[in-house]
Motif scaffolding. Structure first.
Motif: not given
Length: 222
Positions: A47-69
């Motif tokens: 999510r933090a790596d700006r060298s990654q494709d936006v789609l990859v960072r979006t994937f990471a962000t969406e997954a993080l949104g489901g990890m409430r613990r």
């Protein structure tokens, strides 16, 4: 099964396959990591790596949104993006959604999300959806803009004021390509609203559109 996690995470190395599977893969990773897994650190890194494709960072962000613990750590990582105008707008939008998915545990993000009303190009729907999921006091605002049928479905009876727009959505879900949802979603939202939606459903029986009439009749008969 947690054994599937490496294969799911491997999708980030194949942009074409990730694009096709994003809406399913990210929640799957979040579900598998609900109690903790090695993927949390990797998702935060991606999510933090700006060298990654936006789609990859979006994937990471969406997954993080489901990890409430792990909400405190995730909120701290996502908050700086909200006000960062140099970030991709689609990623900022996903960050707001992810914070909303974290629910009340993301309360520290409320001031930053509220500021977006005046200072960003993000849609009112995205902002309102995140706000009410974090704090129910924002439900009237979410209903007023009818963030999505999914929001109305999750809000339930308190979304009664949005019933006329949901009924309109029964038809538009089929015919309006600008609103990419199935008629199932408005219908399900009307079911969840329950008794307060009945007068609007009775009115819908007089609609000129056969889809609206049939869906209204089906819901009233349940």
């Amino acid at each position: 099964a947690i054994d599937a996690l490496p294969a799911l995470m491997a999708l980030v190395n194949d942009r074409d396959r990730l694009g096709d599977a994003l809406s399913e893969a990210a929640p799957a990773v979040a579900s598998l990591c609900a109690e903790g897994c090695d993927a949390l650190d990797e998702l935060l890194r991606l999510r933090a790596d700006r060298s990654q494709d936006v789609l990859v960072r979006t994937f990471a962000t969406e997954a993080l949104g489901g990890m409430r613990r792990f909400a405190p750590r995730i909120v701290s990582a996502l908050l700086p993006i909200i006000d960062d105008a140099t970030e991709d707008e689609s990623l900022r939008r996903e960050v707001v959604r992810a914070l909303g998915e974290l629910g009340p545990a993301a309360r520290d993000a409320l001031p930053a999300i509220e500021r977006l009303r005046m200072s960003s190009g993000l849609s009112r729907e995205v902002i309102a959806s995140a706000l009410w999921r974090i704090d129910p006091k924002f439900i009237p605002e979410a209903v007023s803009v009818l963030a999505t049928p999914l929001d109305a479905r999750d809000i339930g009876p308190a979304a009664a004021a949005g019933a006329p727009a949901l009924i309109q959505g029964l038809e538009e879900g089929l015919e309006d390509a600008r609103r990419p949802w199935s008629p199932f979603y408005p219908a399900d939202a009307l079911r969840r609203i329950g008794k307060p939606a009945v007068p609007h459903l009775i009115d819908a029986l007089r609609s000129a559109d056969v889809v609206v009439r049939s869906q209204a009749a089906e819901i009233l008969g349940e």
